[in-house]
Write an enzyme that holds these catalytic residues in place. Structure first.
Site, short mmCIF file in Angstrom:
data_model
loop_
_atom_site.label_atom_id
_atom_site.label_comp_id
_atom_site.label_asym_id
_atom_site.label_seq_id
_atom_site.Cartn_x
_atom_site.Cartn_y
_atom_site.Cartn_z
CG HIS A 169 -1.99 -1.06 1.17
ND1 HIS A 169 -2.85 -1.22 0.11
CD2 HIS A 169 -2.29 -2.03 2.06
CE1 HIS A 169 -3.66 -2.25 0.35
NE2 HIS A 169 -3.32 -2.77 1.52
CG ASP B 17 -2.82 -8.47 0.52
OD1 ASP B 17 -1.99 -8.75 1.40
OD2 ASP B 17 -3.88 -7.85 0.75
CG HIS C 191 -6.60 -5.51 1.87
ND1 HIS C 191 -6.01 -6.44 2.71
CD2 HIS C 191 -7.72 -5.08 2.50
CE1 HIS C 191 -6.75 -6.55 3.80
NE2 HIS C 191 -7.79 -5.74 3.71
#
Length: 443
Positions: free
Chosen positions: A116, A160, A162
């Site tokens: 992220h 992942d 996300h």
């Protein structure tokens, strides 16, 4: 190509780093216990007693290595710790094991995670400060140029749960990096992005592929997506190196998401994808999932059978997938293939302004509770992928200027980038002026 079943291990390097001294808080999901149970399991099951499977410790990266991938504001030391240097170093160590032919495959089993973390870093978002895969990619390109002189083609497949919005941001306008993200639909989960229309910048259209999967996607759905979308795209892109951002929070027991992948599903996914390097990302079912998932991934990477891996809470209904979910996934995969093969003629984000493709963004750092404002531009160039320019500010750092000169930039873009940086340094408008020139070895 998928591995054939074998009773003999291929050479697998497992780079382990649990980050004992780094945690967001003592009870936060992203804490050192994430990997301690895994460490116990791998040793108790005798993984490292198998000939060919070797455990390694990471070499620390330098702050300059982080500055090859990120614009860190106000500086690298302000947004990273020794644990981040070690975690990024684990990814670099894994790459070195493969590229120096000390291992056939490598798994960086380390934390903190990183996918992220975007090109500009003001703090921590999504538990991430530094993008480990991005640091590794720049290190690989600095130290292992293609012998034919052409750009090294790298594929990152992020599994992942996300969306890997940080990796997408970093490689958004890089035509030589293919980024594919399989994740739970952003309409139902953080960070709320990763839709099919997000397909890359003006110099890299079709090099970002998002496959947003519906909640309750199970082993069947993930394997379908890999075999019917990811593998065909990889076959057409022909990467020199394949990296798996191996997040494990799509496990059926994970507390932060709503998917139904099992340890065997992870292993089968990894066997089908057959990456050169895997890098741990998320995964927060610390006792009931991670030790078993990581064991399955290691066995799959080593080319060994994994059918006996079974987590304690597994039941057939845990990984059952509804027929309507399967039909939805088939449509999503068809759309992903079309997006790669026939991308739009211009990005779906932003607009053209005076020879630049620009977009204005507001980025929220949910861990540090920061708000960043960004005005990003890419020079539209017929001879290269274009010069990058970002104006950025947050509650922590006043307006700053960041200039990115990509690898293989044309002379005009390089000259204009240097001129923009010089002009920024002489102006009182900016608190900081940073430049990354990927044509030079130093940050």
């Amino acid at each position: 190509m998928p591995h054939e079943e074998s009773t003999h291990a291929g050479r697998l390097g497992v780079v382990f780093f649990p980050a004992f001294d780094w945690a967001i808080s003592a009870t936060h999901p992203e804490r050192e216990e994430r990997l301690l149970y895994t460490c116990d399991q791998l040793h108790e099951e005798g993984l490292f007693d198998i000939p060919g499977i070797t455990e390694y410790r990471p070499n620390f990266t330098e702050q300059a290595d982080l500055a090859r991938a990120h614009f860190c504001l106000p500086n690298v030391a302000a947004v990273s710790t020794d644990s981040h240097l070690a975690s990024a170093g684990a990814a670099v160590t894994a790459a070195r094991l493969v590229l120096e032919k000390k291992a056939d495959k490598a798994f960086a089993l380390a934390r903190p995670p990183g996918h992220h973390a975007m090109r500009v870093v003001h703090g921590n978002r999504g538990f991430c400060n530094i993008n480990n895969e991005a640091v590794m990619v720049e290190y690989v390109r600095d130290h292992w140029p293609h012998p034919e002189g052409r750009p090294l083609r790298i594929a990152i497949v992020d599994t992942d749960v996300h969306h890997g919005d940080g990796s997408q941001d970093i490689f958004w306008n890089d035509p030589h990096t293919l980024f594919i993200s399989l994740h739970q639909d952003g309409r139902t989960l953080y960070p709320g992005s990763g839709f099919p229309g997000e397909c890359g910048g003006p110099g890299a259209l079709g090099r970002t592929i998002n496959i947003p999967l519906p909640p309750e996607t199970a082993d069947e759905g993930y394997l379908y997506a890999v075999k019917n979308a990811v593998l065909p795209i990889l076959a057409e892109f022909k990467p020199d190196l394949v990296i798996n951002s191996a997040g494990q929070d799509n496990h059926f027991s994970d507390p932060l998401a709503n998917m139904r992948l099992s340890a065997q599903g992870y292993a089968a996914l990894n066997r089908a994808l057959n990456p050169d390097i895997a890098v741990l990302e998320g995964g927060y079912a610390i006792r009931g999932a991670l030790p078993y998932v990581n064991m399955g991934i290691c066995l799959a990477l080593a080319g060994l059978p994994f059918e006996d891996i079974r987590e304690p809470d597994w039941r057939p209904e845990s990984v059952r997938q509804r027929p309507e979910t399967s039909r939805c996934i088939a449509g999503i995969c068809d759309k992903a293939l079309r997006m790669y093969r026939r991308p739009p003629v211009r990005p779906t984000e932003g607009q053209e302004e005076d020879g630049w493709w620009t977009r204005r963004r507001h980025i929220f750092y949910d861990t540090d509770m920061l708000r960043e404002s960004q005005h990003e531009g890419w020079r539209l160039c017929a001879d290269c992928s274009g010069l990058g320019r970002i104006e950025t500010s947050s509650e922590r750092v006043a307006r700053s200027l960041c200039i990115l000169i990509p690898r293989h930039a044309c002379p005009r873009c390089r000259e204009e980038g240097a001129a923009l940086a010089e002009k920024g340094h002489s102006s009182a408008r900016y608190a900081h002026v940073l430049m990354i020139d990927h044509n030079k070895k130093e940050a």
